[in-house]
Motif scaffolding. Sequence first.
Motif, PDB file in Angstrom:
ATOM      1  N   LEU A  19       6.899 -20.686  -6.002  1.00 15.94           N
ATOM      2  CA  LEU A  19       6.223 -21.527  -5.006  1.00 15.94           C
ATOM      3  C   LEU A  19       5.820 -22.878  -5.578  1.00 15.94           C
ATOM      4  CD1 LEU A  19       3.903 -18.848  -3.330  1.00 15.94           C
ATOM      5  CD2 LEU A  19       5.958 -19.890  -2.353  1.00 15.94           C
ATOM      6  N   GLY A  20       6.101 -23.074  -6.871  1.00 14.41           N
ATOM      7  CA  GLY A  20       5.755 -24.344  -7.502  1.00 14.41           C
ATOM      8  C   GLY A  20       4.271 -24.478  -7.766  1.00 14.41           C
ATOM      9  N   ARG A  21       3.597 -23.378  -7.968  1.00 13.96           N
ATOM     10  CA  ARG A  21       2.149 -23.389  -8.194  1.00 13.96           C
ATOM     11  C   ARG A  21       1.829 -22.824  -9.573  1.00 13.96           C
ATOM     12  NH1 ARG A  21       0.298 -20.474  -2.543  1.00 13.96           N
ATOM     13  NH2 ARG A  21       1.137 -22.048  -1.094  1.00 13.96           N
ATOM     14  N   SER A  22       0.629 -23.154 -10.031  1.00 12.49           N
ATOM     15  CA  SER A  22       0.135 -22.562 -11.269  1.00 12.49           C
ATOM     16  C   SER A  22      -0.596 -21.279 -10.921  1.00 12.49           C
ATOM     17  CB  SER A  22      -0.817 -23.521 -11.987  1.00 12.49           C
ATOM     18  OG  SER A  22      -0.143 -24.714 -12.337  1.00 12.49           O
ATOM     19  N   PRO A  23      -0.329 -20.201 -11.655  1.00 15.79           N
ATOM     20  CA  PRO A  23      -1.018 -18.935 -11.347  1.00 15.79           C
ATOM     21  C   PRO A  23      -2.513 -19.041 -11.606  1.00 15.79           C
ATOM     22  CG  PRO A  23       0.182 -18.765 -13.415  1.00 15.79           C
ATOM     23  CD  PRO A  23       0.591 -20.066 -12.796  1.00 15.79           C
ATOM     24  N   LYS A  24      -3.306 -18.501 -10.680  1.00  9.50           N
ATOM     25  CA  LYS A  24      -4.763 -18.504 -10.832  1.00  9.50           C
ATOM     26  C   LYS A  24      -5.202 -17.173 -11.430  1.00  9.50           C
ATOM     27  CE  LYS A  24      -5.788 -21.751  -7.092  1.00  9.50           C
ATOM     28  NZ  LYS A  24      -6.554 -21.987  -5.828  1.00  9.50           N
ATOM     29  N   ILE A  25      -5.826 -17.264 -12.581  1.00  3.67           N
ATOM     30  CA  ILE A  25      -6.256 -16.048 -13.262  1.00  3.67           C
ATOM     31  C   ILE A  25      -7.532 -15.494 -12.636  1.00  3.67           C
ATOM     32  CG2 ILE A  25      -6.834 -15.001 -15.469  1.00  3.67           C
ATOM     33  CD1 ILE A  25      -3.972 -16.057 -15.230  1.00  3.67           C
ATOM     34  N   GLU A  26      -8.454 -16.391 -12.294  1.00  2.93           N
ATOM     35  CA  GLU A  26      -9.728 -15.963 -11.732  1.00  2.93           C
ATOM     36  C   GLU A  26      -9.972 -16.701 -10.418  1.00  2.93           C
ATOM     37  OE1 GLU A  26     -12.918 -16.408 -14.434  1.00  2.93           O
ATOM     38  OE2 GLU A  26     -12.065 -15.068 -15.969  1.00  2.93           O
ATOM     39  N   LEU A  27     -10.515 -15.993  -9.469  1.00  5.27           N
ATOM     40  CA  LEU A  27     -10.849 -16.575  -8.178  1.00  5.27           C
ATOM     41  C   LEU A  27     -12.351 -16.503  -7.970  1.00  5.27           C
ATOM     42  CD1 LEU A  27      -8.061 -15.026  -5.908  1.00  5.27           C
ATOM     43  CD2 LEU A  27      -8.124 -17.334  -6.864  1.00  5.27           C
ATOM     44  N   SER A  28     -12.917 -17.539  -7.442  1.00 10.76           N
ATOM     45  CA  SER A  28     -14.351 -17.545  -7.141  1.00 10.76           C
ATOM     46  C   SER A  28     -14.537 -17.473  -5.635  1.00 10.76           C
ATOM     47  CB  SER A  28     -15.015 -18.808  -7.691  1.00 10.76           C
ATOM     48  OG  SER A  28     -14.399 -19.966  -7.160  1.00 10.76           O
ATOM     49  N   ARG A  29     -15.559 -16.764  -5.237  1.00 13.16           N
ATOM     50  CA  ARG A  29     -15.853 -16.634  -3.810  1.00 13.16           C
ATOM     51  C   ARG A  29     -16.334 -17.971  -3.266  1.00 13.16           C
ATOM     52  NH1 ARG A  29     -16.961 -12.258  -0.582  1.00 13.16           N
ATOM     53  NH2 ARG A  29     -16.936 -10.895  -2.414  1.00 13.16           N
ATOM     54  N   PRO A  30     -15.735 -18.456  -2.183  1.00 10.57           N
ATOM     55  CA  PRO A  30     -16.157 -19.755  -1.637  1.00 10.57           C
ATOM     56  C   PRO A  30     -17.546 -19.684  -1.020  1.00 10.57           C
ATOM     57  CG  PRO A  30     -14.602 -18.692  -0.154  1.00 10.57           C
ATOM     58  CD  PRO A  30     -14.636 -17.853  -1.397  1.00 10.57           C
ATOM     59  N   THR A  31     -18.242 -20.806  -1.059  1.00  7.05           N
ATOM     60  CA  THR A  31     -19.542 -20.924  -0.407  1.00  7.05           C
ATOM     61  C   THR A  31     -19.355 -21.781   0.835  1.00  7.05           C
ATOM     62  OG1 THR A  31     -20.718 -20.778  -2.521  1.00  7.05           O
ATOM     63  CG2 THR A  31     -21.932 -21.671  -0.649  1.00  7.05           C
ATOM     64  N   TRP A  32     -19.503 -21.160   1.988  1.00  7.23           N
ATOM     65  CA  TRP A  32     -19.255 -21.866   3.239  1.00  7.23           C
ATOM     66  C   TRP A  32     -20.497 -22.660   3.660  1.00  7.23           C
ATOM     67  CZ3 TRP A  32     -14.290 -21.634   3.863  1.00  7.23           C
ATOM     68  CH2 TRP A  32     -13.596 -20.488   3.474  1.00  7.23           C
ATOM     69  N   GLN A  33     -20.258 -23.834   4.246  1.00  9.48           N
ATOM     70  CA  GLN A  33     -21.368 -24.670   4.684  1.00  9.48           C
ATOM     71  C   GLN A  33     -22.147 -24.009   5.810  1.00  9.48           C
ATOM     72  OE1 GLN A  33     -20.187 -28.582   5.955  1.00  9.48           O
ATOM     73  NE2 GLN A  33     -22.274 -29.221   6.470  1.00  9.48           N
ATOM     74  N   TYR A  34     -21.411 -23.363   6.722  1.00  8.12           N
ATOM     75  CA  TYR A  34     -22.048 -22.704   7.855  1.00  8.12           C
ATOM     76  C   TYR A  34     -21.833 -21.198   7.757  1.00  8.12           C
ATOM     77  CZ  TYR A  34     -21.978 -27.467   9.637  1.00  8.12           C
ATOM     78  OH  TYR A  34     -22.149 -28.817   9.781  1.00  8.12           O
ATOM     79  N   GLN A  35     -22.893 -20.452   7.851  1.00 10.25           N
ATOM     80  CA  GLN A  35     -22.807 -18.992   7.782  1.00 10.25           C
ATOM     81  C   GLN A  35     -23.605 -18.371   8.932  1.00 10.25           C
ATOM     82  OE1 GLN A  35     -23.174 -17.224   3.855  1.00 10.25           O
ATOM     83  NE2 GLN A  35     -22.926 -19.220   2.896  1.00 10.25           N
TER      84      GLN A  35
END
Length: 238
Positions: A19-35
């Motif tokens: 896919l032409g991407r760099s593999p992500k070893i670790e993912l962080s949970r996003p913090t959404w502005q509106y919850q």
Amino acid sequence: MTGTIHNRESFLANIAKQLGRSPKIELSRPTWQYQPQDRILKDATKDELVEVLIKQCANIHTDIVISTTAKLPEDLHSVVDHYGGQSIITWHDKRFQKYGLSQLMTEQWPQANIQHYEWNAQHQEENIRQAEKANIGITISEMTLAESGTAVLFSSKDKGRSVSFLPEKSIILIPKSTIVPRMTQAARWISEKIRRGEKIASCINFITGPSNSADIEMILIVGVHGPIQATYIVIEDQ
């Protein structure tokens, strides 16, 4: 049984490369502005949540009774009598004894010619047979969602899920202390249990009143694949 994943990193790295991407070893949970999921009914008291539940029960064709631990045997018997008695199936659950229902089940119901069967983990085929012929199934909610009027039932070897959907009528006991605003809290509660390594039910049922189904023209049909009548009994346990 615990499975083992082989060559996962190399497999994912190959997909990323294609896919032409760099593999992500670790993912962080996003913090959404509106919850909004956390804001809805956030500051509601238990009494206010009960009022929300009462209003929602009118929308889901479910009767609701507000009771106390002292009045519960009387109120439960009244609902059973309203549903015509005949035959009842319940879980094998110590909470029935905790709520003072032992005498009702072992003495009053037999005296009223009401057959009571308690789920028995040693007799699976008989359990299903009894659930199929029972007029009423009685269960206890682990958590109840006020916004949608949904009871959360945990199945186990002593708490067969057939009790809540094979009988013609369903009665669900709802401890007031278990009522929360909505699905957000239930999902978080279950997730926390898993994170702590607690053993949870292999089958978790989210039940919203009697069985309902509607076709593309939104014509509501009740009782297609479950109870045709349901009553929640809220127990003031705080």
